[in-house]
Design a protein around this motif. Structure first.
Motif, PDB file in Angstrom:
ATOM      1  N   ILE A   1      37.570  47.402  37.626  1.00 24.24           N
ATOM      2  CA  ILE A   1      38.218  48.708  37.559  1.00 24.24           C
ATOM      3  C   ILE A   1      38.277  49.276  38.967  1.00 24.24           C
ATOM      4  O   ILE A   1      37.241  49.616  39.555  1.00 24.24           O
ATOM      5  N   SER A   2      39.463  49.370  39.537  1.00 21.96           N
ATOM      6  CA  SER A   2      39.635  49.861  40.907  1.00 21.96           C
ATOM      7  C   SER A   2      40.178  51.281  40.879  1.00 21.96           C
ATOM      8  O   SER A   2      40.969  51.644  40.008  1.00 21.96           O
ATOM      9  N   ALA A   3      39.762  52.082  41.855  1.00 20.17           N
ATOM     10  CA  ALA A   3      40.237  53.457  41.954  1.00 20.17           C
ATOM     11  C   ALA A   3      40.305  53.858  43.423  1.00 20.17           C
ATOM     12  O   ALA A   3      39.570  53.327  44.258  1.00 20.17           O
ATOM     13  N   ARG A   4      41.183  54.791  43.735  1.00 24.07           N
ATOM     14  CA  ARG A   4      41.315  55.267  45.110  1.00 24.07           C
ATOM     15  C   ARG A   4      41.243  56.794  45.114  1.00 24.07           C
ATOM     16  O   ARG A   4      41.694  57.456  44.190  1.00 24.07           O
ATOM     17  N   TYR A   5      40.646  57.333  46.166  1.00 26.01           N
ATOM     18  CA  TYR A   5      40.523  58.779  46.292  1.00 26.01           C
ATOM     19  C   TYR A   5      41.127  59.276  47.596  1.00 26.01           C
ATOM     20  O   TYR A   5      40.916  60.421  47.998  1.00 26.01           O
ATOM     21  N   GLY A   6      41.889  58.416  48.263  1.00 26.65           N
ATOM     22  CA  GLY A   6      42.560  58.764  49.514  1.00 26.65           C
ATOM     23  C   GLY A   6      43.512  57.655  49.908  1.00 26.65           C
ATOM     24  O   GLY A   6      43.639  56.631  49.225  1.00 26.65           O
ATOM     25  N   ASP A   7      44.178  57.847  51.041  1.00 24.21           N
ATOM     26  CA  ASP A   7      45.185  56.886  51.491  1.00 24.21           C
ATOM     27  C   ASP A   7      44.617  55.769  52.354  1.00 24.21           C
ATOM     28  O   ASP A   7      45.278  54.757  52.576  1.00 24.21           O
ATOM     29  N   LYS A   8      43.391  55.929  52.850  1.00 22.16           N
ATOM     30  CA  LYS A   8      42.804  54.919  53.733  1.00 22.16           C
ATOM     31  C   LYS A   8      42.239  53.760  52.927  1.00 22.16           C
ATOM     32  O   LYS A   8      41.863  53.912  51.763  1.00 22.16           O
ATOM     33  N   ASP A   9      42.164  52.597  53.577  1.00 22.26           N
ATOM     34  CA  ASP A   9      41.655  51.406  52.901  1.00 22.26           C
ATOM     35  C   ASP A   9      40.232  51.598  52.401  1.00 22.26           C
ATOM     36  O   ASP A   9      39.873  51.118  51.316  1.00 22.26           O
ATOM     37  N   TRP A  10      39.392  52.291  53.176  1.00 21.01           N
ATOM     38  CA  TRP A  10      38.001  52.458  52.777  1.00 21.01           C
ATOM     39  C   TRP A  10      37.830  53.492  51.664  1.00 21.01           C
ATOM     40  O   TRP A  10      36.734  53.633  51.107  1.00 21.01           O
ATOM     41  N   GLN A  11      38.906  54.183  51.325  1.00 21.64           N
ATOM     42  CA  GLN A  11      38.842  55.171  50.246  1.00 21.64           C
ATOM     43  C   GLN A  11      39.246  54.545  48.907  1.00 21.64           C
ATOM     44  O   GLN A  11      39.837  55.192  48.047  1.00 21.64           O
ATOM     45  N   ARG A  12      38.902  53.279  48.757  1.00 20.61           N
ATOM     46  CA  ARG A  12      39.078  52.565  47.503  1.00 20.61           C
ATOM     47  C   ARG A  12      37.741  51.961  47.102  1.00 20.61           C
ATOM     48  O   ARG A  12      36.989  51.488  47.949  1.00 20.61           O
ATOM     49  N   THR A  13      37.465  51.985  45.829  1.00 22.28           N
ATOM     50  CA  THR A  13      36.212  51.427  45.334  1.00 22.28           C
ATOM     51  C   THR A  13      36.436  50.892  43.931  1.00 22.28           C
ATOM     52  O   THR A  13      37.550  50.983  43.396  1.00 22.28           O
ATOM     53  N   TYR A  14      35.406  50.349  43.327  1.00 18.03           N
ATOM     54  CA  TYR A  14      35.582  49.751  42.005  1.00 18.03           C
ATOM     55  C   TYR A  14      34.269  49.739  41.237  1.00 18.03           C
ATOM     56  O   TYR A  14      33.181  49.934  41.794  1.00 18.03           O
ATOM     57  N   ASP A  15      34.393  49.495  39.933  1.00 18.96           N
ATOM     58  CA  ASP A  15      33.240  49.219  39.084  1.00 18.96           C
ATOM     59  C   ASP A  15      33.637  48.082  38.153  1.00 18.96           C
ATOM     60  O   ASP A  15      34.808  47.713  38.067  1.00 18.96           O
ATOM     61  N   ASN A  16      32.660  47.506  37.472  1.00 12.48           N
ATOM     62  CA  ASN A  16      32.909  46.351  36.621  1.00 12.48           C
ATOM     63  C   ASN A  16      32.718  46.702  35.151  1.00 12.48           C
ATOM     64  O   ASN A  16      31.991  47.632  34.793  1.00 12.48           O
ATOM     65  N   GLY A  17      33.362  45.931  34.303  1.00 11.13           N
ATOM     66  CA  GLY A  17      33.177  45.993  32.859  1.00 11.13           C
ATOM     67  C   GLY A  17      33.410  44.605  32.311  1.00 11.13           C
ATOM     68  O   GLY A  17      33.517  43.636  33.064  1.00 11.13           O
ATOM     69  N   GLY A  18      33.532  44.475  30.992  1.00  7.87           N
ATOM     70  CA  GLY A  18      33.795  43.145  30.469  1.00  7.87           C
ATOM     71  C   GLY A  18      33.806  43.083  28.957  1.00  7.87           C
ATOM     72  O   GLY A  18      33.216  43.928  28.264  1.00  7.87           O
ATOM     73  N   LEU A  19      34.505  42.079  28.454  1.00 11.31           N
ATOM     74  CA  LEU A  19      34.514  41.751  27.034  1.00 11.31           C
ATOM     75  C   LEU A  19      33.674  40.495  26.841  1.00 11.31           C
ATOM     76  O   LEU A  19      33.916  39.473  27.489  1.00 11.31           O
ATOM     77  N   THR A  20      32.697  40.570  25.969  1.00  8.44           N
ATOM     78  CA  THR A  20      31.787  39.455  25.729  1.00  8.44           C
ATOM     79  C   THR A  20      32.110  38.815  24.385  1.00  8.44           C
ATOM     80  O   THR A  20      32.195  39.513  23.364  1.00  8.44           O
ATOM     81  N   ILE A  21      32.306  37.501  24.381  1.00  8.09           N
ATOM     82  CA  ILE A  21      32.608  36.782  23.154  1.00  8.09           C
ATOM     83  C   ILE A  21      31.295  36.326  22.513  1.00  8.09           C
ATOM     84  O   ILE A  21      30.479  35.654  23.158  1.00  8.09           O
ATOM     85  N   VAL A  22      31.103  36.689  21.256  1.00  3.74           N
ATOM     86  CA  VAL A  22      29.849  36.394  20.556  1.00  3.74           C
ATOM     87  C   VAL A  22      30.150  35.787  19.184  1.00  3.74           C
ATOM     88  O   VAL A  22      31.274  35.858  18.687  1.00  3.74           O
ATOM     89  N   ASP A  23      29.114  35.191  18.588  1.00  3.65           N
ATOM     90  CA  ASP A  23      29.232  34.687  17.214  1.00  3.65           C
ATOM     91  C   ASP A  23      28.915  35.771  16.197  1.00  3.65           C
ATOM     92  O   ASP A  23      29.399  35.732  15.067  1.00  3.65           O
ATOM     93  N   GLN A  24      28.080  36.738  16.626  1.00  2.00           N
ATOM     94  CA  GLN A  24      27.697  37.827  15.734  1.00  2.00           C
ATOM     95  C   GLN A  24      27.589  39.105  16.550  1.00  2.00           C
ATOM     96  O   GLN A  24      27.037  39.107  17.651  1.00  2.00           O
ATOM     97  N   LEU A  25      28.121  40.199  16.023  1.00  2.00           N
ATOM     98  CA  LEU A  25      28.119  41.462  16.751  1.00  2.00           C
ATOM     99  C   LEU A  25      26.722  42.057  16.812  1.00  2.00           C
ATOM    100  O   LEU A  25      25.960  41.994  15.836  1.00  2.00           O
ATOM    101  N   PRO A  26      26.351  42.667  17.946  1.00  2.94           N
ATOM    102  CA  PRO A  26      25.096  43.414  18.014  1.00  2.94           C
ATOM    103  C   PRO A  26      25.148  44.605  17.058  1.00  2.94           C
ATOM    104  O   PRO A  26      26.225  45.106  16.718  1.00  2.94           O
TER     105      PRO A  26
END
Length: 247
Positions: free
Chosen positions: A104-129
């Motif tokens: 997940i990328s996001a920007r808060y300004g026009d400069k290259d260093w004013q971009r950051t990100y966080d991670n997420g994911g879909l996990t494939i399982v045999d049984q739901l938690p």
């Protein structure tokens, strides 16, 4: 001269039978016949990349593979829609979806260093938690991830004293049962909290007019007690309170 007829047995294979056998190899299990959809809404100045990871099923010697899906930044809220295969055939190997990494990328300004990100994911399982969300009757699973901007004063020499931000997104993922996934729709939307917070606790002090940065204790990152306040820079402007700069 008498012609010699060769039987479709032994070392000889009839072309029709060979074509039938190859066709059967290509269609067994209807692999890759139906993907699932990953879709949702992104806030302005957000982008998303999904990286699907596949592994070879059974005793096949195929190597793990990835497929990438992405949408770019836009200056207004926007939708994304990815069709991700649940399985497919690579040569003689059946490749099955193992997980989907989200960037997940996001920007808060026009400069290259004013971009950051966080991670997420879909996990494939045999049984739901226990407590995991499930698909509704229409085949849709809907979730909303909440993202938060965390601000701090940068220590990088090129922008020392300026505000830099990190992104933190909670709920950016789901557990999915792979065998029931074909034809389903996972709707994962993102929203941003209006109010930002400091990246580290007890490094800023909150006032009605905003957040004031404070000098740390010797050898520590936390504020002195009582707090002694300092300034930060907004490009060429010296500021005392965030986000409004001046009180």
């Amino acid at each position: 001269m008498n012609s010699t007829k060769k039987s479709c047995t032994g070392a000889f294979v009839c072309p029709a039978l060979l074509a039938l056998a190859l066709n059967a190899c290509n269609t067994v299990g209807s692999l890759g016949a139906e993907p699932f959809r990953l879709e949702g809404q992104l806030p302005a100045d957000f982008a998303l990349k999904a990286q699907a990871h596949y592994g070879a099923a059974g005793n096949c010697d195929g190597r793990s593979q990835t497929k990438t899906f992405e949408t770019n930044f836009k200056s207004a809220p926007h939708e994304y829609n990815f069709r991700i295969p649940v399985n497919y055939r690579d040569g003689m190997c059946e490749m099955q979806l193992a997980r989907v990494g989200l960037f997940i990328s996001a920007r808060y300004g026009d400069k290259d260093w004013q971009r950051t990100y966080d991670n997420g994911g879909l996990t494939i399982v045999d049984q739901l938690p226990e407590g995991a969300p499930v698909f509704q009757a229409d085949g849709t699973l809907s979730k909303t991830a909440e993202c938060l901007w965390l601000f701090q004063i940068s220590k990088a020499k090129s922008r020392e004293g300026e505000i830099s931000k990190l992104l933190s997104c909670k709920g950016a993922g789901a557990h999915l049962i792979g065998t029931t996934l074909p034809g389903k729709r996972v709707r994962l939307s993102f929203q941003v909290r209006a109010e930002e917070e400091p990246y580290r606790d007890n490094t800023w002090v909150r006032f009605p007019e905003g957040w004031k940065p404070c000098l740390p204790k010797e050898g520590w990152q936390q504020c002195q007690d009582p707090p002694v306040f300092k300034t930060y820079r907004n490009e060429t402007q010296e500021c005392t309170v965030y986000p409004n700069c001046t009180e």
